[in-house]
Write an enzyme that holds these catalytic residues in place. Structure first.
Site, PDB file in Angstrom:
ATOM      1  N   GLY A 113       0.816  -1.214   0.000  1.00 30.22           N
ATOM      2  CA  GLY A 113       0.000   0.000   0.000  1.00 30.22           C
ATOM      3  C   GLY A 113       0.844   1.256   0.000  1.00 30.22           C
ATOM      4  O   GLY A 113       1.961   1.272   0.520  1.00 30.22           O
TER       5      GLY A 113
ATOM      6  N   GLY B 226      -1.413  -9.902  -5.964  1.00 28.31           N
ATOM      7  CA  GLY B 226      -0.738 -10.876  -6.802  1.00 28.31           C
ATOM      8  C   GLY B 226       0.589 -11.359  -6.272  1.00 28.31           C
ATOM      9  O   GLY B 226       1.629 -10.772  -6.562  1.00 28.31           O
TER      10      GLY B 226
ATOM     11  N   ARG C 113       2.367 -17.317  -6.568  1.00 25.16           N
ATOM     12  CA  ARG C 113       1.045 -17.890  -6.837  1.00 25.16           C
ATOM     13  C   ARG C 113       0.203 -16.794  -7.502  1.00 25.16           C
ATOM     14  O   ARG C 113      -0.743 -16.290  -6.933  1.00 25.16           O
ATOM     15  CB  ARG C 113       0.406 -18.379  -5.529  1.00 25.16           C
ATOM     16  CG  ARG C 113      -0.789 -19.302  -5.712  1.00 25.16           C
ATOM     17  CD  ARG C 113      -1.218 -19.920  -4.380  1.00 25.16           C
ATOM     18  NE  ARG C 113      -2.324 -20.849  -4.574  1.00 25.16           N
ATOM     19  CZ  ARG C 113      -3.605 -20.500  -4.504  1.00 25.16           C
ATOM     20  NH1 ARG C 113      -3.939 -19.251  -4.237  1.00 25.16           N
ATOM     21  NH2 ARG C 113      -4.551 -21.399  -4.694  1.00 25.16           N
TER      22      ARG C 113
ATOM     23  N   ASP D   4       5.752  -5.537   6.039  1.00 25.12           N
ATOM     24  CA  ASP D   4       6.241  -6.876   6.380  1.00 25.12           C
ATOM     25  C   ASP D   4       5.883  -7.915   5.315  1.00 25.12           C
ATOM     26  O   ASP D   4       6.679  -8.810   5.011  1.00 25.12           O
ATOM     27  CB  ASP D   4       5.708  -7.305   7.757  1.00 25.12           C
ATOM     28  CG  ASP D   4       4.207  -7.552   7.750  1.00 25.12           C
ATOM     29  OD1 ASP D   4       3.450  -6.583   7.560  1.00 25.12           O
ATOM     30  OD2 ASP D   4       3.784  -8.701   7.952  1.00 25.12           O
TER      31      ASP D   4
ATOM     32  N   THR E 231       4.786   1.799   6.200  1.00 26.36           N
ATOM     33  CA  THR E 231       3.382   1.419   6.373  1.00 26.36           C
ATOM     34  C   THR E 231       2.729   2.392   7.333  1.00 26.36           C
ATOM     35  O   THR E 231       3.309   2.742   8.360  1.00 26.36           O
ATOM     36  CB  THR E 231       3.220  -0.015   6.915  1.00 26.36           C
ATOM     37  OG1 THR E 231       1.843  -0.221   7.281  1.00 26.36           O
ATOM     38  CG2 THR E 231       4.071  -0.283   8.138  1.00 26.36           C
ATOM     39  N   ILE E 232       1.528   2.821   7.018  1.00 22.82           N
ATOM     40  CA  ILE E 232       0.814   3.670   7.963  1.00 22.82           C
ATOM     41  C   ILE E 232       0.447   2.888   9.213  1.00 22.82           C
ATOM     42  O   ILE E 232       0.236   3.476  10.278  1.00 22.82           O
ATOM     43  CB  ILE E 232      -0.449   4.299   7.339  1.00 22.82           C
ATOM     44  CG1 ILE E 232      -1.506   3.246   7.023  1.00 22.82           C
ATOM     45  CG2 ILE E 232      -0.100   5.119   6.116  1.00 22.82           C
ATOM     46  CD1 ILE E 232      -2.851   3.829   6.626  1.00 22.82           C
ATOM     47  N   ASP E 233       0.380   1.545   9.098  1.00 22.69           N
ATOM     48  CA  ASP E 233      -0.021   0.720  10.242  1.00 22.69           C
ATOM     49  C   ASP E 233       1.065   0.619  11.308  1.00 22.69           C
ATOM     50  O   ASP E 233       0.777   0.237  12.449  1.00 22.69           O
ATOM     51  CB  ASP E 233      -0.374  -0.694   9.768  1.00 22.69           C
ATOM     52  CG  ASP E 233      -1.479  -0.704   8.730  1.00 22.69           C
ATOM     53  OD1 ASP E 233      -2.259   0.261   8.683  1.00 22.69           O
ATOM     54  OD2 ASP E 233      -1.549  -1.686   7.965  1.00 22.69           O
TER      55      ASP E 233
ATOM     56  N   ASP F 286       3.321  -1.576  11.760  1.00 19.93           N
ATOM     57  CA  ASP F 286       3.301  -2.928  12.329  1.00 19.93           C
ATOM     58  C   ASP F 286       4.465  -3.802  11.855  1.00 19.93           C
ATOM     59  O   ASP F 286       4.375  -5.030  11.864  1.00 19.93           O
ATOM     60  CB  ASP F 286       1.976  -3.621  12.003  1.00 19.93           C
ATOM     61  CG  ASP F 286       1.720  -3.750  10.504  1.00 19.93           C
ATOM     62  OD1 ASP F 286       2.489  -3.180   9.710  1.00 19.93           O
ATOM     63  OD2 ASP F 286       0.746  -4.432  10.126  1.00 19.93           O
TER      64      ASP F 286
ATOM     65  N   ARG G 163     -23.230  15.572  20.356  1.00 20.98           N
ATOM     66  CA  ARG G 163     -23.189  14.252  19.750  1.00 20.98           C
ATOM     67  C   ARG G 163     -21.998  13.427  20.248  1.00 20.98           C
ATOM     68  O   ARG G 163     -21.003  13.968  20.728  1.00 20.98           O
ATOM     69  CB  ARG G 163     -23.072  14.366  18.224  1.00 20.98           C
ATOM     70  CG  ARG G 163     -24.340  14.843  17.550  1.00 20.98           C
ATOM     71  CD  ARG G 163     -24.079  15.118  16.080  1.00 20.98           C
ATOM     72  NE  ARG G 163     -25.333  15.462  15.379  1.00 20.98           N
ATOM     73  CZ  ARG G 163     -25.384  16.104  14.229  1.00 20.98           C
ATOM     74  NH1 ARG G 163     -24.267  16.488  13.623  1.00 20.98           N
ATOM     75  NH2 ARG G 163     -26.547  16.368  13.658  1.00 20.98           N
TER      76      ARG G 163
ATOM     77  N   GLY H   7      -5.454   0.410   9.876  1.00 24.18           N
ATOM     78  CA  GLY H   7      -4.549  -0.280  10.778  1.00 24.18           C
ATOM     79  C   GLY H   7      -4.627  -1.782  10.699  1.00 24.18           C
ATOM     80  O   GLY H   7      -3.808  -2.484  11.275  1.00 24.18           O
ATOM     81  N   ARG H   8      -5.667  -2.302  10.034  1.00 19.56           N
ATOM     82  CA  ARG H   8      -5.889  -3.740   9.950  1.00 19.56           C
ATOM     83  C   ARG H   8      -5.906  -4.359  11.352  1.00 19.56           C
ATOM     84  O   ARG H   8      -6.671  -3.924  12.193  1.00 19.56           O
ATOM     85  CB  ARG H   8      -4.861  -4.398   9.030  1.00 19.56           C
ATOM     86  CG  ARG H   8      -4.961  -3.927   7.570  1.00 19.56           C
ATOM     87  CD  ARG H   8      -4.134  -4.752   6.631  1.00 19.56           C
ATOM     88  NE  ARG H   8      -4.542  -6.149   6.628  1.00 19.56           N
ATOM     89  CZ  ARG H   8      -5.593  -6.618   5.946  1.00 19.56           C
ATOM     90  NH1 ARG H   8      -6.344  -5.804   5.227  1.00 19.56           N
ATOM     91  NH2 ARG H   8      -5.901  -7.898   5.989  1.00 19.56           N
TER      92      ARG H   8
ATOM     93  N   LEU I  83      -7.817   8.542   3.161  1.00 19.75           N
ATOM     94  CA  LEU I  83      -7.289   9.863   3.498  1.00 19.75           C
ATOM     95  C   LEU I  83      -6.024   9.758   4.339  1.00 19.75           C
ATOM     96  O   LEU I  83      -5.154  10.628   4.287  1.00 19.75           O
ATOM     97  CB  LEU I  83      -8.335  10.675   4.275  1.00 19.75           C
ATOM     98  CG  LEU I  83      -9.518  11.227   3.483  1.00 19.75           C
ATOM     99  CD1 LEU I  83     -10.538  11.844   4.427  1.00 19.75           C
ATOM    100  CD2 LEU I  83      -9.038  12.268   2.473  1.00 19.75           C
ATOM    101  N   GLN I  84      -5.898   8.667   5.094  1.00 19.55           N
ATOM    102  CA  GLN I  84      -4.726   8.491   5.945  1.00 19.55           C
ATOM    103  C   GLN I  84      -3.475   8.164   5.144  1.00 19.55           C
ATOM    104  O   GLN I  84      -2.357   8.287   5.649  1.00 19.55           O
ATOM    105  CB  GLN I  84      -4.988   7.370   6.960  1.00 19.55           C
ATOM    106  CG  GLN I  84      -6.076   7.709   7.948  1.00 19.55           C
ATOM    107  CD  GLN I  84      -6.744   6.463   8.506  1.00 19.55           C
ATOM    108  OE1 GLN I  84      -6.414   6.007   9.583  1.00 19.55           O
ATOM    109  NE2 GLN I  84      -7.680   5.897   7.764  1.00 19.55           N
ATOM    110  N   ARG I  85      -3.642   7.726   3.903  1.00 26.03           N
ATOM    111  CA  ARG I  85      -2.493   7.366   3.077  1.00 26.03           C
ATOM    112  C   ARG I  85      -1.956   8.544   2.274  1.00 26.03           C
ATOM    113  O   ARG I  85      -0.775   8.581   1.931  1.00 26.03           O
ATOM    114  CB  ARG I  85      -2.879   6.258   2.088  1.00 26.03           C
ATOM    115  CG  ARG I  85      -3.214   4.936   2.739  1.00 26.03           C
ATOM    116  CD  ARG I  85      -3.300   3.845   1.693  1.00 26.03           C
ATOM    117  NE  ARG I  85      -3.628   2.552   2.269  1.00 26.03           N
ATOM    118  CZ  ARG I  85      -2.773   1.743   2.857  1.00 26.03           C
ATOM    119  NH1 ARG I  85      -1.497   2.106   2.951  1.00 26.03           N
ATOM    120  NH2 ARG I  85      -3.145   0.588   3.351  1.00 26.03           N
TER     121      ARG I  85
END
Length: 362
Positions: free
Chosen positions: A14, A81, A85, A118, A141-143, A145, A178, A186-187, A286-288
């Site tokens: 990503g 992809g 495989r 990773d 990675t934005i995550d 991780d 509200r 973040g998965r 938007l975070q990317r």
């Protein structure tokens, strides 16, 4: 061992802010300091698998300072992809790792810098080993991780987006009394939600690694609203499950399941149990995008230079990393072991609880 003459660089997985800054640093140091030719492979591993391989020759002289400020990756990237495989039009799969090796040979690459997460590190390290080419990894990675590094390129910029979103949601939440729910990416890892939630003053932060109950969550919101406040902010990572442990995802034709929708699940439950007017904002991609933060530009520059130095020293099968306020490098074997998740003893979890944030039932 033959001299390095031609260095390849590619982005994989990503996109995120700061990728172009890494490419700029790699190209500048390899061109100007080492005197190497640099080829930017287009669209990740796909560029090397096609015949002829797709690439751009990169020159430090042709880069201006604008590249440091550009989001995304001008080389293109892919997160689909697996070359070992690879999906075919008829629904079957074929091992195309040999095509990758053929592309490496055709371009005359002596080493490859891979900018990825990773998953990309795991696949590209296997491809490079099979192709007989040395590889150095740069974590992005934005995550956040990736094992072995405290920070990956793209994470700081993503946190800025989350914090800015909370800064914008707070006044409208207060104006309309509200509960505002912000769903982050973040998965399976909660780094974005935790860091952004603390920085943005969220009353509730939910992450995949920590259990929660709707009773505990609603009881906390009641306490917040009973203390003279008419609104509340809640941040939830996309990988958070329902109270019963069921994943919340969406399925699109021809694609794998995607995370998304837990914010709307919480909206229904909070509205029903609390009786409060509730709204959801899903940040998504938007975070990317957007301009890289200063932190990501610095990290990208430091990582790119160190990656080239590792190549010059023939120290392959390693990834550059940030540890203890400096750039180091770690073996790829320690990186390609899955996602780095939040641990229960993470100091930021204690920080969140220390400022009165609900982050799951203790």
């Amino acid at each position: 061992m033959k001299d390095i003459k031609t260095l390849g660089v590619l982005t994989s997985g990503g996109d995120c802010a700061g990728l172009n800054a890494v490419i700029r640093a790699v190209t500048y140091h390899a061109n100007r300091v080492c005197g190497w030719r640099v080829l930017g492979v287009l669209d990740g591993s796909l560029g090397l698998m096609e015949k002829p391989p797709r690439y751009r020759e990169l020159h430090a002289d042709s880069f201006d300072e604008g590249l440091l400020r550009e989001g995304g990756t001008f080389l293109g990237t892919t997160n689909k992809g697996d070359p070992f495989r690879f999906p075919q039009p008829d629904g079957s799969f074929r091992d195309r790792s040999g095509d990758f090796a053929a592309g490496v040979r055709e371009l005359g690459l002596d080493a490859l810098v891979v900018i990825g997460g990773d998953g990309s590190m795991r696949i590209l390290s296997r491809l490079c080993e099979q192709a007989g080419i040395g590889m150095v990894g740069v974590p992005k990675t934005i995550d956040n991780d990736v094992h072995g590094t405290e920070y990956a390129v793209g994470f700081a910029s993503a946190i800025n987006v989350v914090t800015d979103a909370l800064d914008r949601l707070q006044p409208t939440a207060a104006s309309h009394h509200r509960v505002m729910i912000l769903e982050t990416m973040g998965r399976d890892a909660g780094h974005i939600a935790l860091n952004g939630g603390i920085a943005g003053g969220a009353d509730v932060i939910l992450v995949p690694e920590l259990p929660y109950t709707l009773d505990g969550l609603v009881a906390h919101l009641r306490r917040v609203l009973s203390q003279g406040r008419s609104h509340a902010l809640l941040v939830v990572a996309e990988g958070v499950k329902t109270e019963e442990g069921k994943p919340v995802s969406i399925s699109l034709p021809g694609e794998q399941l995607r995370y998304g929708g837990v914010g709307y699940y919480l909206e229904r439950e909070i509205s029903r149990r609390l009786g409060a007017e509730t709204r959801v904002t899903v940040l998504g991609h938007l975070q990317r995008g957007g301009t890289p933060s200063p932190r990501d530009r610095l990290l990208a520059s430091a990582f790119g230079v160190h990656a080239v130095r590792l190549v010059a020293e023939r120290r392959f099968s390693r990834m550059v990393a940030w540890q203890d306020r400096g750039v180091v490098d770690v073996p790829l074997s320690a990186v390609t072991v899955g996602s780095r998740l939040l641990q229960p003893d993470d100091p930021l979890i204690a920080t969140a609880r220390g400022v009165g944030t609900y982050i799951g039932d203790v």
